[in-house]
Motif scaffolding. Structure first.
Motif, PDB file in Angstrom:
ATOM      1  N   PHE A 187       0.831  -1.210   0.000  1.00  0.00           N
ATOM      2  CA  PHE A 187       0.000   0.000   0.000  1.00  0.00           C
ATOM      3  C   PHE A 187       0.862   1.255   0.000  1.00  0.00           C
ATOM      4  O   PHE A 187       0.629   2.194  -0.766  1.00  0.00           O
ATOM      5  N   ASP A 188       1.873   1.289   0.882  1.00  0.00           N
ATOM      6  CA  ASP A 188       2.751   2.464   0.949  1.00  0.00           C
ATOM      7  C   ASP A 188       3.538   2.650  -0.345  1.00  0.00           C
ATOM      8  O   ASP A 188       3.760   3.792  -0.780  1.00  0.00           O
ATOM      9  N   ASP A 189       3.976   1.545  -0.950  1.00  0.00           N
ATOM     10  CA  ASP A 189       4.773   1.641  -2.176  1.00  0.00           C
ATOM     11  C   ASP A 189       3.994   2.311  -3.300  1.00  0.00           C
ATOM     12  O   ASP A 189       4.520   3.171  -4.008  1.00  0.00           O
ATOM     13  N   VAL A 190       2.743   1.916  -3.488  1.00  0.00           N
ATOM     14  CA  VAL A 190       1.974   2.466  -4.602  1.00  0.00           C
ATOM     15  C   VAL A 190       1.376   3.825  -4.273  1.00  0.00           C
ATOM     16  O   VAL A 190       1.097   4.629  -5.173  1.00  0.00           O
ATOM     17  N   THR A 191       1.184   4.103  -2.982  1.00  0.00           N
ATOM     18  CA  THR A 191       0.548   5.366  -2.602  1.00  0.00           C
ATOM     19  C   THR A 191       1.547   6.491  -2.415  1.00  0.00           C
ATOM     20  O   THR A 191       1.313   7.620  -2.846  1.00  0.00           O
ATOM     21  N   TYR A 192       2.687   6.178  -1.794  1.00  0.00           N
ATOM     22  CA  TYR A 192       3.653   7.225  -1.473  1.00  0.00           C
ATOM     23  C   TYR A 192       5.039   6.977  -2.052  1.00  0.00           C
ATOM     24  O   TYR A 192       5.849   7.881  -2.080  1.00  0.00           O
ATOM     25  N   GLY A 193       5.322   5.750  -2.484  1.00  0.00           N
ATOM     26  CA  GLY A 193       6.675   5.418  -2.911  1.00  0.00           C
ATOM     27  C   GLY A 193       6.907   5.461  -4.397  1.00  0.00           C
ATOM     28  O   GLY A 193       8.015   5.199  -4.859  1.00  0.00           O
ATOM     29  N   GLY A 194       5.896   5.755  -5.202  1.00  0.00           N
ATOM     30  CA  GLY A 194       6.089   5.856  -6.637  1.00  0.00           C
ATOM     31  C   GLY A 194       6.213   4.524  -7.350  1.00  0.00           C
ATOM     32  O   GLY A 194       6.598   4.491  -8.522  1.00  0.00           O
ATOM     33  N   ARG A 195       5.891   3.411  -6.694  1.00  0.00           N
ATOM     34  CA  ARG A 195       5.960   2.110  -7.334  1.00  0.00           C
ATOM     35  C   ARG A 195       4.647   1.801  -8.042  1.00  0.00           C
ATOM     36  O   ARG A 195       3.606   2.382  -7.742  1.00  0.00           O
ATOM     37  N   SER A 196       4.708   0.847  -8.987  1.00  0.00           N
ATOM     38  CA  SER A 196       3.517   0.427  -9.716  1.00  0.00           C
ATOM     39  C   SER A 196       3.167  -1.003  -9.314  1.00  0.00           C
ATOM     40  O   SER A 196       4.029  -1.883  -9.333  1.00  0.00           O
TER      41      SER A 196
END
Length: 236
Positions: A187-196
């Motif tokens: 969740f954090d990666d796609v919401t705040y970390g710029g990951r897809s």
């Protein structure tokens, strides 16, 4: 610049037989400079941009020549090294993915408008059907946490982050703690970390949501003992 002798002779000879007129060196040089500065002599000169580009390519050519001279095998060796470096960078990019940007601070899991777990699940499925995996992961994580709140396994707290929800839920559902933490990271990666995210990430989170719905919470020892004592006292 035109080089004029110290006693340069004018090309025009007097028709009356008089000796040619001599011009001193400095005035002759100045006259030549003024003549060559006329626009008619500079019509085909390169533009400032073209001159800058020519200077850049000349510098790059000198740099490449110097590198090929210092590299074993000359130019071919340099090309091989460049290809090897590019291959290593491509492998790292494929293995690690897009570099994640660490958020300055974790934001809240939910927005201002409260919705039920069923509403979040419906939104997640709608995003997944369209291939919008980032939004699908976000909504499914919200559905998971909202479901735990609706079951009273988590207290309702609007400012809770995904990491906090995973840690708190892990105390009641310790068998799923690692999966909860992994879901919070996704969740954090796609919401705040710029990951897809992709289909696999969403399906993993959806499976966790389904498993948690069927899992009974593990009560703490103290709570279980208190409950048992209360039942015995009521029976007596």
């Amino acid at each position: 610049m035109l080089r004029v002798p110290s006693t340069a002779l004018l090309a025009q000879a007097r028709s009356d037989g008089e000796p040619p007129v001599t011009v001193p060196r400095d005035p002759a040089r100045e006259a030549a400079r003024r003549e060559l500065s006329k626009p008619m002599y500079h019509q085909n000169d390169p533009s400032p941009l073209q001159r800058a580009l020519n200077a850049f390519w000349d510098w790059l050519d000198r740099l490449f020549d110097a590198a090929s001279t210092a590299t074993p095998g000359g130019t071919i060796g340099l090309v091989v090294i460049v290809i090897a470096v590019l291959a290593i960078l491509a492998a790292l990019w494929w293995r690690l993915g897009t570099p994640r940007r660490a958020p300055a601070s974790a934001a809240a899991l939910f927005d201002d408008r409260p919705r039920s777990a069923a509403e979040h699940r419906a939104a997640a499925e709608a995003h997944a059907a369209q291939g919008h995996w980032n939004q699908a992961v976000q909504e499914r994580m919200r559905a998971l946490v909202r479901s735990l709140e609706e079951r009273a396994l988590l207290d309702v707290r609007p400012g809770r982050t995904a990491d906090e929800a995973a840690a708190e839920a892990g105390r009641a559902l310790p068998a799923h703690l690692d999966r909860l933490r992994a879901a919070a990271r996704d969740f954090d990666d796609v919401t705040y970390g710029g990951r897809s995210a992709g289909r696999q990430t969403y399906e993993r989170l959806a499976a966790l949501d389904s498993d948690l719905e069927r899992t009974k919470p593990q009560l703490a020892a103290g709570t279980a003992g208190t409950t048992a004592d209360s039942r015995q006292g009521a029976a007596g």
